[in-house]
Design a protein around this motif. Structure first.
Motif, short mmCIF file in Angstrom:
data_model
loop_
_atom_site.label_atom_id
_atom_site.label_comp_id
_atom_site.label_asym_id
_atom_site.label_seq_id
_atom_site.Cartn_x
_atom_site.Cartn_y
_atom_site.Cartn_z
N VAL A 154 0.73 -1.16 0.04
CA VAL A 154 -0.18 -0.03 0.09
C VAL A 154 0.76 1.33 -0.09
O VAL A 154 0.54 2.21 -0.75
N LYS A 155 1.86 1.26 0.68
CA LYS A 155 2.65 2.40 0.84
C LYS A 155 3.38 2.68 -0.27
O LYS A 155 3.28 4.07 -0.82
N GLY A 195 0.71 3.86 -3.29
CA GLY A 195 0.50 5.18 -3.08
C GLY A 195 1.62 6.27 -3.25
O GLY A 195 1.42 7.35 -3.95
N TYR A 252 2.42 6.85 -7.07
CA TYR A 252 1.45 7.72 -7.73
C TYR A 252 1.50 9.04 -7.24
O TYR A 252 1.29 9.85 -8.29
N TRP A 272 -8.39 9.13 -6.22
CA TRP A 272 -7.01 8.49 -6.15
C TRP A 272 -6.09 9.42 -5.19
O TRP A 272 -5.36 8.90 -4.66
N THR A 314 -4.41 8.34 -1.78
CA THR A 314 -2.96 8.28 -1.55
C THR A 314 -2.09 9.47 -0.95
O THR A 314 -0.97 9.54 -0.96
N ASN A 315 -3.12 10.34 -0.04
CA ASN A 315 -2.48 11.54 0.25
C ASN A 315 -2.02 11.04 1.61
O ASN A 315 -2.87 10.55 2.59
N GLY A 330 5.19 11.86 -1.73
CA GLY A 330 5.16 10.72 -1.96
C GLY A 330 6.48 10.18 -1.12
O GLY A 330 6.66 8.93 -0.89
N LEU A 356 5.61 9.19 2.19
CA LEU A 356 4.60 8.13 2.35
C LEU A 356 5.48 6.88 2.15
O LEU A 356 5.51 6.09 2.99
#
Length: 212
Positions: A75-76, A79, A82, A121, A125-126, A201, A204
């Motif tokens: 998941v990390k 995201g 993206y 999206w 992914t924030n 990004g 994250l």
């Protein structure tokens, strides 16, 4: 839930929504390049993402991500990739602020559904939203009381705060769109926005699981 708790949550969620991040930058870009309607639908997509993140938190998926190393990593990185992708496209844009065009005019026509999906999206992914609903949101949920009324109340407050802040940014950008699309202004806006997206990004990607 006590009034004091609700007021504290409202203040926190409003400050979180008003703080510049991927959703705010998307609202500004859409307002400046495609007008208020596009910004409205990307904002609606953002709210759908918030509801999904809150629902995942209530269902305990946050706990699963904390205990499953491979799922958390997947998941990390998805995201993070993206957000870096969006940021890179902004940095490489040679003209206006839009993601899909390199001339200095309005962005190409985009459907309401496209704007809705983009907002969704970006929301999912924030890092700011993920951290809020993964860490702060559960702290306001009373496990010894019915979950559905609490979920409805807290999510409604989050949506009110987010919509009011994002649509304010959209409106301001749509009013100043002619100035914002000047070559020199858009160059720096693209640089700042792209750098911020890439920065989020990287943030994250650098998140680590809390030991179970």
């Amino acid at each position: 839930m006590s009034l004091q708790m609700l007021l504290a949550y409202s203040l926190i969620t409003w400050l979180t929504a008003a703080t510049p991040g991927p959703a705010v930058l998307l609202a500004l870009r859409n307002g400046a390049t495609r007008g208020f309607r596009a910004g409205l639908f990307s904002t609606l997509g953002n709210q759908l993402g918030l509801v999904l993140l809150a629902g995942a938190s209530i269902l305990g998926l946050g706990v699963i991500l904390h205990t499953s190393a491979w799922l958390f990593t997947l998941v990390k990185w998805v995201g993070a990739a993206y957000l870096v992708y969006l940021g890179t496209r902004m940095l490489l844009a040679r003209g206006g602020m839009e993601l899909d065009s390199t001339d200095g005019g309005d962005a190409p026509p985009a459907s309401d559904a496209q704007m809705l999906r983009l907002g969704l999206w970006v929301s999912l992914t924030n890092p700011k939203a993920i951290l809020f609903f993964g860490a702060l949101f559960p702290q306001f949920v009373l496990t010894d009381q019915a979950l559905l009324p609490q979920f409805a109340t807290l999510v409604s407050l989050s949506i009110c705060a987010s919509v009011s802040c994002l649509l304010t940014y959209v409106w301001l950008a749509s009013r100043a769109r002619h100035w914002l699309r000047r070559p020199r202004a858009t160059l720096w806006i693209n640089r700042v926005a792209g750098s911020v997206f890439i920065g989020f990004g990287v943030v994250l990607a650098g998140l680590r699981r809390t030991p179970a």
